[in-house]
Design a protein around this motif. Structure first.
Motif, mmCIF file in Angstrom:
data_model
loop_
_atom_site.group_PDB
_atom_site.id
_atom_site.type_symbol
_atom_site.label_atom_id
_atom_site.label_comp_id
_atom_site.label_asym_id
_atom_site.label_seq_id
_atom_site.Cartn_x
_atom_site.Cartn_y
_atom_site.Cartn_z
ATOM 1 N N ASN A 1 42.968 36.552 26.580
ATOM 2 C CA ASN A 1 41.915 35.577 26.326
ATOM 3 C C ASN A 1 42.457 34.318 25.662
ATOM 4 O O ASN A 1 43.485 34.354 24.977
ATOM 5 C CB ASN A 1 40.851 36.214 25.433
ATOM 6 C CG ASN A 1 40.322 37.504 26.016
ATOM 7 O OD1 ASN A 1 39.855 37.528 27.150
ATOM 8 N ND2 ASN A 1 40.415 38.588 25.262
ATOM 9 N N LEU A 2 41.743 33.230 25.884
ATOM 10 C CA LEU A 2 42.082 31.967 25.236
ATOM 11 C C LEU A 2 40.805 31.410 24.615
ATOM 12 O O LEU A 2 39.922 30.950 25.340
ATOM 13 C CB LEU A 2 42.669 30.978 26.242
ATOM 14 C CG LEU A 2 43.182 29.671 25.643
ATOM 15 C CD1 LEU A 2 44.415 29.928 24.770
ATOM 16 C CD2 LEU A 2 43.506 28.661 26.743
ATOM 17 N N GLN A 3 40.715 31.514 23.303
ATOM 18 C CA GLN A 3 39.584 30.943 22.581
ATOM 19 C C GLN A 3 39.891 29.481 22.293
ATOM 20 O O GLN A 3 40.908 29.180 21.664
ATOM 21 C CB GLN A 3 39.357 31.706 21.272
ATOM 22 C CG GLN A 3 38.226 31.162 20.430
ATOM 23 C CD GLN A 3 36.870 31.324 21.079
ATOM 24 O OE1 GLN A 3 36.566 32.365 21.643
ATOM 25 N NE2 GLN A 3 36.040 30.282 20.996
ATOM 26 N N MET A 4 39.020 28.614 22.758
ATOM 27 C CA MET A 4 39.244 27.180 22.619
ATOM 28 C C MET A 4 38.137 26.579 21.768
ATOM 29 O O MET A 4 36.964 26.606 22.169
ATOM 30 C CB MET A 4 39.290 26.511 23.995
ATOM 31 C CG MET A 4 40.293 27.157 24.944
ATOM 32 S SD MET A 4 40.469 26.240 26.485
ATOM 33 C CE MET A 4 38.827 26.414 27.153
ATOM 34 N N LEU B 1 45.636 38.359 39.112
ATOM 35 C CA LEU B 1 45.022 37.749 37.929
ATOM 36 C C LEU B 1 43.796 36.934 38.329
ATOM 37 O O LEU B 1 43.841 36.192 39.325
ATOM 38 C CB LEU B 1 46.035 36.835 37.218
ATOM 39 C CG LEU B 1 47.351 37.475 36.804
ATOM 40 C CD1 LEU B 1 48.308 36.426 36.258
ATOM 41 C CD2 LEU B 1 47.129 38.578 35.790
ATOM 42 N N VAL B 2 42.733 37.058 37.559
ATOM 43 C CA VAL B 2 41.511 36.306 37.806
ATOM 44 C C VAL B 2 41.031 35.718 36.488
ATOM 45 O O VAL B 2 40.755 36.459 35.532
ATOM 46 C CB VAL B 2 40.412 37.185 38.419
ATOM 47 C CG1 VAL B 2 39.140 36.365 38.620
ATOM 48 C CG2 VAL B 2 40.880 37.783 39.737
ATOM 49 N N CYS C 1 46.023 31.283 34.148
ATOM 50 C CA CYS C 1 46.820 32.267 33.423
ATOM 51 C C CYS C 1 47.963 32.715 34.326
ATOM 52 O O CYS C 1 47.872 32.630 35.554
ATOM 53 C CB CYS C 1 45.983 33.451 32.954
ATOM 54 S SG CYS C 1 45.384 34.547 34.245
ATOM 55 N N ALA C 2 49.027 33.156 33.700
ATOM 56 C CA ALA C 2 50.224 33.536 34.427
ATOM 57 C C ALA C 2 50.915 34.696 33.734
ATOM 58 O O ALA C 2 50.806 34.855 32.512
ATOM 59 C CB ALA C 2 51.170 32.338 34.520
ATOM 60 N N ALA C 3 51.636 35.500 34.531
ATOM 61 C CA ALA C 3 52.303 36.691 34.018
ATOM 62 C C ALA C 3 53.799 36.634 34.300
ATOM 63 O O ALA C 3 54.221 36.281 35.399
ATOM 64 C CB ALA C 3 51.695 37.943 34.657
ATOM 65 N N CYS D 1 41.404 36.194 31.213
ATOM 66 C CA CYS D 1 42.257 36.470 32.365
ATOM 67 C C CYS D 1 42.253 37.981 32.566
ATOM 68 O O CYS D 1 42.799 38.723 31.735
ATOM 69 C CB CYS D 1 43.661 35.957 32.104
ATOM 70 S SG CYS D 1 44.862 36.329 33.403
ATOM 71 N N ALA D 2 41.639 38.423 33.651
ATOM 72 C CA ALA D 2 41.553 39.853 33.949
ATOM 73 C C ALA D 2 42.595 40.222 34.982
ATOM 74 O O ALA D 2 42.899 39.441 35.887
ATOM 75 C CB ALA D 2 40.163 40.194 34.447
#
Length: 126
Positions: A80-83, A4-5, A96-98, A22-23
């Motif tokens: 994605n996280l739109q803030m 994750l990046v 980010c985490a999986a 998060c790709a």
């Protein structure tokens, strides 16, 4: 195993917006429940948002509800996280985490996630 990046962090004024991404490489993110966490200096890591495998269910910390939106882009294999309406107290390193487990509900505790990115810094000035 998935790598994750995170990207998209930066410095923004209070009231501004940022979009974190998060790709993933190695696996499709469809296989994982995904979460975003953050950690400010001197504070414990805290849950921000999570999303189910399908994207049909989302979960938010009370502190970001109504301001942040988590979403999946299956074509790009990203989460994605739109803030929006950012506040100085949102300043932190965002991760980010999986979670590969088969339960339906995405977790809110860091220990429920097996794979983590390196983080991206978000700084909000007053």
């Amino acid at each position: 195993q998935v790598q994750l990046v995170e990207s998209g962090g930066g410095l923004v004024q209070a009231g501004g917006s940022l979009r974190l991404s998060c790709a993933a490489s190695g696996r499709t993110l469809r296989m994982y429940k995904m979460g975003w966490f953050r950690q400010a200096p001197g504070k414990e890591q805290e849950f921000v948002a999570a999303i189910s495998r399908s994207g049909g269910s989302t979960y938010y910390a009370d502190s970001v509800k109504g301001r942040f939106t988590i979403s999946r882009d299956h074509a790009k294999n990203t989460v994605n996280l739109q803030m929006n309406s950012l506040k100085p107290e949102d300043t932190a390193m965002y991760y980010c985490a999986a979670d590969p487990s088969l339960t339906l509900v995405a977790g809110t505790r860091p220990r429920e996630y097996d794979y983590w990115g390196q983080g991206t810094q978000v700084s909000v000035s007053s």
